[in-house]
Scaffold this active site. Structure first.
Site, PDB file in Angstrom:
ATOM      1  N   LYS A   1       0.826  -1.212   0.000  1.00  0.00           N
ATOM      2  CA  LYS A   1       0.000   0.000   0.000  1.00  0.00           C
ATOM      3  C   LYS A   1       0.859   1.261   0.000  1.00  0.00           C
ATOM      4  CE  LYS A   1      -4.278  -1.995   1.588  1.00  0.00           C
ATOM      5  NZ  LYS A   1      -3.918  -3.438   1.675  1.00  0.00           N
TER       6      LYS A   1
HETATM    7  C1  LIG Z   1      -4.505  -4.500   0.985  1.00  0.00           C
HETATM    8  C2  LIG Z   1      -3.685  -5.725   0.851  1.00  0.00           C
HETATM    9  C3  LIG Z   1      -3.990  -6.729  -0.116  1.00  0.00           C
HETATM   10  C4  LIG Z   1      -5.205  -6.657  -1.023  1.00  0.00           C
HETATM   11  O1  LIG Z   1      -5.145  -5.614  -1.956  1.00  0.00           O
HETATM   12  P1  LIG Z   1      -6.471  -5.179  -2.739  1.00  0.00           P
HETATM   13  O2  LIG Z   1      -6.071  -3.996  -3.564  1.00  0.00           O
HETATM   14  O3  LIG Z   1      -7.467  -4.832  -1.681  1.00  0.00           O
HETATM   15  O4  LIG Z   1      -6.902  -6.323  -3.550  1.00  0.00           O
HETATM   16  C5  LIG Z   1      -3.140  -7.811  -0.212  1.00  0.00           C
HETATM   17  N1  LIG Z   1      -2.067  -7.956   0.592  1.00  0.00           N
HETATM   18  C6  LIG Z   1      -1.747  -7.036   1.529  1.00  0.00           C
HETATM   19  C7  LIG Z   1      -0.572  -7.257   2.404  1.00  0.00           C
HETATM   20  C8  LIG Z   1      -2.540  -5.883   1.693  1.00  0.00           C
HETATM   21  O5  LIG Z   1      -2.216  -4.970   2.635  1.00  0.00           O
END
Ligand SMILES: *Cc1c(COP(=O)(O)O)cnc(C)c1O
Length: 466
Positions: free
Chosen positions: A112
């Site tokens: 993120k």
């Molecule tokens: C948010 C997140 C995901 C999922 O991502 P999306 O965009 O919601 O599909 C997968 N792995 C981790 C570690 C995350 O923080």
């Protein structure tokens, strides 16, 4: 670039308005009115370029008209200089056809950061140009809050308030939020659950007067700018492996469908992609949808990959719009059905288009643990449980031998150390740069699950007020 809403009644608005609005007033999500196109020659020209150069080439068409090229280059440079790997998102080879794309070298050790480091800078830039401020409010069960805080700390035009459930996030996750001492960062521990936190945030956004007074802004995963920033690493990794001369497929651990939609966008912009694998944990709404054509909510189950424990994948609406050639009426009808009955059916033609590019695989907890152990044994290092879900699905893909499979690694193993230890008997240490985290002082306020009290708290601290 102009943007339109998936529900058809959002008008045409510019990038800076899309950034600040998040959700369209008609309830839909924003999409670009047209997709920028990259030819094979354009893609070849990106091979070997630094991440920042690829980022500029891919994203500038989306912000043109709102941000100058010079300013945008500077924002990208500032966003990614805090990454602890020169390649920003390096590839690690696992075997002759499988690669791991490491997206966790940012400040909070999760993918993120790739989007939120840029988003904070974009907010500050756009607001400063307007002479305005915004108050960002969000709820978190862990990952998103720390990445949002890391992206917004110290910004002049932005105050950020993050609600987390008191005593219900891991110590590392809490400390990644509460040890940030910048004056514009406000952590609130709510005496309640994550759902209570989300309900409070939703109630504040639904109060039009409060929303205006504080210029509330959201940075959750429906914000278009987050998707935009994630398109970059699909292109960056593919051209690094030789695209367009070589064929690639991606496996994406998925929750809200944001990350995998970015992969779709890269494909839509001209990147040749053989297949996009939607890898889910036991919360398998997307895997069931791909198998049956029916999108149907069930209760959320807790797993060892908690950032993918979701009931509704909000970004899926964007793909529905694409699959129906921009028929906003059809999208609205499906979304109304979802709101009323918790389900909708997708037509055969749309499902055929979806299955031509996407596949899906539900991965159980045992398979996830076994994959972590396998990485420790065969690949010289563990992966986190989310990345392991992606790898299990990647190994299962039916692509031909000469297709390189890129599996996205979305978190550093140290972020989910307990599950890794359970699987492989190895306790992955935090990187040196975070080693002091457990000793640093913390700052947060504990508040009751009480809307009036939370509003008062925000009003007293946000700099936007008088
Ligand atoms: C948010 C997140 C995901 C999922 O991502 P999306 O965009 O919601 O599909 C997968 N792995 C981790 C570690 C995350 O923080």
């Amino acid at each position: 670039m102009d943007y339109i809403s998936t529900r058809g009644n959002g008008g045409r608005i510019a990038f800076d308005d899309v950034l600040l609005a998040g959700l369209s007033p008609d309830g839909g999500l924003y999409l670009p009115a047209a997709w920028p196109q990259f030819s094979d020659a354009d893609l070849r020209a990106l091979a070997g370029k630094p991440y920042e150069d690829v980022a500029f080439a891919i994203m500038y068409p989306f912000v043109e008209g709102s941000i100058s090229a010079t300013d945008f280059r500077a924002l990208i440079a500032a966003a990614y200089e805090g990454f602890f790997h020169r390649a920003r998102t390096p590839l690690r080879q696992m075997d002759s056809r499988l690669w791991l794309l490491e997206l966790f070298h940012g400040p909070t050790l999760a993918f993120k950061d790739v989007a939120l480091q840029l988003l904070g800078k974009l907010f500050d830039h756009v607001l400063s140009a307007r002479g305005g401020r915004a108050t960002i409010i969000g709820a978190t069960s862990g990952d998103t809050g720390s990445a949002a805080i890391a992206g917004c700390r110290g910004l002049d035009a932005v105050d950020i308030f993050i609600l987390h459930p008191h005593g219900r996030v891991s110590e590392v996750q809490r400390r990644q939020m509460t040890t940030v001492m910048d004056a514009n960062v406000h952590n609130i521990a709510i005496e309640g659950s994550f759902d209570d936190c989300q309900a409070l945030v939703k109630a504040m956004f639904n109060d039009a007067a409060f929303r205006r007074e504080l210029a509330l802004a959201a940075i959750n995963s429906i914000n278009w700018a987050r998707i935009m920033a994630q398109i970059v690493y699909y292109v960056f990794s593919a051209v690094a492996l030789g695209v367009p001369a070589r064929r690639v497929a991606f496996s994406v651990p998925t929750g809200n469908f944001g990350d995998v939609f970015a992969g779709y966008a890269a494909h839509r912009m001209g990147l040749p992609v053989e297949r996009l694998m939607v890898a889910t944990n036991r919360n398998d709404i997307l895997a069931r949808m791909v198998a049956t054509g029916r999108y149907e909510c069930r209760d959320v189950m807790a797993t060892i990959s908690p950032s993918m424990d979701i009931q509704v994948s909000s970004n899926f609406e964007r793909l529905l719009y694409e699959l129906h050639d921009g028929d906003a009426g059809a999208v609205s009808a499906m979304m109304n059905s979802l709101a009323q009955s918790g389900a909708f059916d997708i037509g055969d033609a749309a499902m055929a288009r979806l299955r031509a590019l996407f596949a899906a695989r539900r991965v159980d907890e045992d398979e996830t643990l076994a994959e972590i152990a396998r990485c420790a044994r065969d690949h010289g290092g563990v992966v986190d449980p989310h990345s392991a879900v992606g790898l299990v699905a990647a190994r299962d893909m039916d692509t031909e031998e000469d297709v390189a499979v890129i599996s996205l690694a979305t978190a550093h193993p140290a972020k989910f150390a307990d599950a890794v230890e359970q699987a492989a008997g190895i306790h992955p240490p935090l990187p040196d740069r975070l080693a002091g985290l457990l000793e640093m002082p913390e700052r947060f306020s504990v508040l009751a699950n009480d809307l009036a009290a939370v509003k008062r708290h925000v009003r007293e601290r946000a700099r936007i007020v008088g």
